[in-house]
Design a protein around this motif. Sequence first.
Motif, PDB file in Angstrom:
ATOM      1  N   UNK A  73       0.816  -1.210   0.000  1.00  0.00           N
ATOM      2  CA  UNK A  73       0.000   0.000   0.000  1.00  0.00           C
ATOM      3  C   UNK A  73       0.847   1.256   0.000  1.00  0.00           C
ATOM      4  N   UNK A  74       0.163   2.414  -0.159  1.00  0.00           N
ATOM      5  CA  UNK A  74       0.832   3.709  -0.154  1.00  0.00           C
ATOM      6  C   UNK A  74       0.990   4.173   1.290  1.00  0.00           C
ATOM      7  N   UNK A  75       1.982   4.982   1.528  1.00  0.00           N
ATOM      8  CA  UNK A  75       2.185   5.456   2.889  1.00  0.00           C
ATOM      9  C   UNK A  75       2.650   6.899   2.862  1.00  0.00           C
ATOM     10  N   UNK A  76       2.035   7.725   3.747  1.00  0.00           N
ATOM     11  CA  UNK A  76       2.484   9.107   3.903  1.00  0.00           C
ATOM     12  C   UNK A  76       3.326   9.218   5.155  1.00  0.00           C
ATOM     13  N   UNK A  77       4.265  10.138   5.118  1.00  0.00           N
ATOM     14  CA  UNK A  77       5.063  10.384   6.313  1.00  0.00           C
ATOM     15  C   UNK A  77       4.876  11.844   6.735  1.00  0.00           C
ATOM     16  N   UNK A  78       4.641  12.040   8.021  1.00  0.00           N
ATOM     17  CA  UNK A  78       4.549  13.401   8.554  1.00  0.00           C
ATOM     18  C   UNK A  78       5.587  13.539   9.664  1.00  0.00           C
ATOM     19  N   UNK A  79       6.350  14.625   9.591  1.00  0.00           N
ATOM     20  CA  UNK A  79       7.323  14.873  10.663  1.00  0.00           C
ATOM     21  C   UNK A  79       6.610  15.572  11.814  1.00  0.00           C
ATOM     22  N   UNK A  80       6.921  15.125  13.022  1.00  0.00           N
ATOM     23  CA  UNK A  80       6.281  15.738  14.198  1.00  0.00           C
ATOM     24  C   UNK A  80       7.321  15.874  15.323  1.00  0.00           C
ATOM     25  N   UNK A  81       6.990  16.671  16.315  1.00  0.00           N
ATOM     26  CA  UNK A  81       7.887  16.831  17.455  1.00  0.00           C
ATOM     27  C   UNK A  81       7.197  16.271  18.698  1.00  0.00           C
ATOM     28  N   UNK A  82       7.940  15.524  19.486  1.00  0.00           N
ATOM     29  CA  UNK A  82       7.339  14.940  20.684  1.00  0.00           C
ATOM     30  C   UNK A  82       7.159  16.043  21.736  1.00  0.00           C
ATOM     31  N   UNK A  83       5.925  16.147  22.260  1.00  0.00           N
ATOM     32  CA  UNK A  83       5.688  17.130  23.321  1.00  0.00           C
ATOM     33  C   UNK A  83       5.895  16.459  24.670  1.00  0.00           C
ATOM     34  N   UNK A  84       5.205  15.350  24.849  1.00  0.00           N
ATOM     35  CA  UNK A  84       5.321  14.632  26.116  1.00  0.00           C
ATOM     36  C   UNK A  84       5.317  13.141  25.803  1.00  0.00           C
TER      37      UNK A  84
END
Lengths: 263, 351, 287
Positions: free
Chosen positions: B235-246
């Motif tokens: 399948x297709x996959x998107x990647x999103x960059x995120x920052x850990x808050x907690x």
Amino acid sequence: MKTNRFWAWLTFALGAAYFIVPLLATFEFSLRMRRGTYSFDAYASVFADPYFVSSFGYSVVIGLVTIVVGVLVVVPAVYFVRLRMPWLRPFMEFITLLPLVIPALVLVYGYIRLYNSSSIIPFTGSALGTDILLTGAYVTLALPYMYRAVDNGMRTIDIGTLTEAAQIMGANQAQIIGRIILPNILVAILSGAFLTFAIVIGEFTIASLLNRPAFGPYLVGIGTNRAYEPAALAIISFIITWGAMGMINVLGRFAPRTSARTD
Amino acid sequence: MAFLDVQNLTKTFGQTTVVKGVSFAFDKGEFISLLGPSGCGKTTILRMIAGFERPTSGSIEVDGRDITHLKPNQRQLGMVFQAYALFPNLNVGDNIGFGLKIAGMPAEQRRARIDEMLKLIGLAGFDKRYPYELSGGQQQRVALARAIAPRPRMLLLDEPLSALDAKIRVSLREEIRAIQLDLGITTVFVTHDQEEALSISDRIVVMNAGNIEQLGAPHEIYNKPATRFVATFVGQLNTIEATVLDAAARTVSIDGQAATVPALPATADNGSAVSLTLRPEVLSVGARQGNDITLSGTIADVTFLGSVIRLRITLGSNLLSLDTFNDQRTAPPARGEKVTVSLASKDLLVL
Amino acid sequence: MTNTASPRRIPWDALAVAPFIIFAVMFLFLPTLGIIGAAFTDRAGSFTFDNIFGLFTDQILAAYWISIRISGASAFFGALIGLAIVLAIIRGRLPAPLRSAVMTFSGVASNFAGVPLAFAFIATLGRLGLVTIVLKFLGLDIYRSGFNLLSFWGLTLTYLYFQIPLMMLTIAPAVDGLKKEWNEAAQMLGASQFQFWRYVGLPILWPSFLGTLSLLFANAFGAIATAWALTGSNLNIVTVLLYNQIRGDALQNPGLGAALALGMIVITSLANVIYLVVAARAERWMK
Ligand SMILES: Nc1ncnc2c1ncn2[C@@H]1O[C@H](COP(=O)(O)OP(=O)(O)OP(=O)(O)O)[C@@H](O)[C@H]1O
Ligand SMILES: [Mg+2]
């Protein structure tokens, strides 16, 4: 699987023995001329023989002329038949198979009857005429090989597309053949040429019946009169044949691959 | 007890190990796919099961019997090859009857079985044709009939559809599956086409570089990919960059918005960057009930696929794919348009 | 070659093919037709069957028969042995460099015919040949036990030196065309290697095998140089007979010589026709 490979090796070894032993035996025999010791006397004797030089030279010249005539006869015909007259192909295939079916001996018999000194085309009336006849006979003999080599060469380069491309750019027919087609099938032509050479160089039947001083009849003469020289000549002939075939192999590496590239 | 039991199968060619201790077990009647990229060792495993390659180590059991060291012609398996491999000198009937003839079945019974097989593959009346007189799809159906005519204990298929064109590929794979269900024959199917594997298998073995990445039912493989490899390969996959808050509360910041994700890697510290992944179909254009994250971006590309429209949307540094259904009454969105997309944080995968 | 409609357009096609056609007519058709015509013409120039009937003498029939036997045997054994070697090399998974070396050698050996080949075999198996001497040393006097290089078997053994490689060269592409999957498919269906070759492998090779067989037959049937150099004019094979006739009218009847030649054409053509008929039946499955 194990037994399989054992049989493969065994078959190969027996075959190799059959092909290599006569060569070794011949070579050994050719060294026996001087009593009690091995020497190259037989070879020296061969090379010192003026008839060796003259007959070999004669056959080389006839061989080269045969190649040129063969190329001139075969290449344009194959080109135009492939390009414009595909309906002629079966006929060409048939013609080029004939020399494999009709023995050379029968053909030369036909030539002698047809082109004798009292006929309309008295080839055998003069030495030059006979040389021409001999060349024609050799071209015929080599026809199947030359045709196949050139035909394969033209198939792999897709001459139809090449020709159209050249025409669009304004080339005329002579330019197309000379500058585009010939260079591209050069390797194929040369393969056919070396094969022709290998066939012509030691040919006996036709040359002897037409009474020409060629290498083949010279060999037979030596065979009946000498003991060790024939073995030396057999080795020399084998090396010549090997050289011609080796050239074909080397050339094969330069052959254009198919034009319909998939890679 | 498992019908097909493969234990610690390893295969080394010269210096390179192409199958690295693979184990799996399947029940009778299952349709199993070996799925993975080119060169990952699928064919090698299949050929070890068939007996054409000798395993470097490991064992293969079928129906409780160790067949690891049997010759191929003693294994009573059926195989279908990518390039059909019909015997060109035999007509369709004789091809299908070949295994029966070898087994010594009398001519009349053989005749009946051949007719039965021809009917099964929808080629009744074709028995006198030669392989060159058939289309690729027909040839492959004959190859299938030839493989199952002697009632093999298991059916092996090595990319049987990849030489066919797209339409036939789909119809023939449905046919294969129907016949397999009908006969209840355990089947191992090799493919590198994930859609093919997802659509016809009971279970899938996803492979990469000689190892099993995941083994499971199609929906498990797709919905809960065990590794990043499986997620991207199937399948297709998107990647999103995120920052850990907690890290403890599993909250992250995506494009300035706080969200709670189902899981975080154990290594994630507060303030570190993580990649979140999500399937194109969980994104929707505009707001949607249950979606708690909204992002705005620009349409970078529009691909009209008929019933589905695939959009590529730039969101800050991320480029996401998104599938929406075609709506007959409105034109598809245009390139360069601003859009907002929403998603449910529970659909985010952390790999 | 005049082209009145458009004088400046050169009819390249016709010009290019013309030499080929002229050549074929001059060096293939006319000589052959001439022979055929002469075979049915008597000394006075009128039509006759006498020359054909004249072939049915003991000497001429024996010559044909020995030629057919030698050609048949050398073609048959050449084809079998050639096929066996090719199978060993290609299917027996011998190292790849070996294969290309063998094929190059085949190209050489298949052209190493004629006079030098005779010399080589005299040096090998003649009365003073190396193998003869070595075998005698080992206690086996092959000439005592009936072997003679100038016999049927001697000549057949010599001809095999170019027949085997010719077979290998022509059959190798066909053997290459045997797909590995056919063998594997047969194995999966329970077949042994023997059964695979019996039902699939050999039937697929059969048409190429037959074609090469007829080629080898014609090849040996028309050969004279090797036989001539080995035996001089002593061996009673049909090519030697015809050679002597051409040289010096040995049969003292030109018409009979033409009939002899015609007989050779008929036999080699027959070999080809048999091939075409059998192959047409064996090739039903081909495109
Ligand atoms: N006989 C062999 N000798 C050496 N290496 C081999 C052999 N057979 C396969 N390999 C190697 O093993 C690896 C796995 O091959 P395999 O054919 O199993 O791949 P695959 O998963 O079927 O790929 P594809 O989808 O391309 O068919 C490849 O890198 C291949 O080059
Ligand atoms: Mg594969």
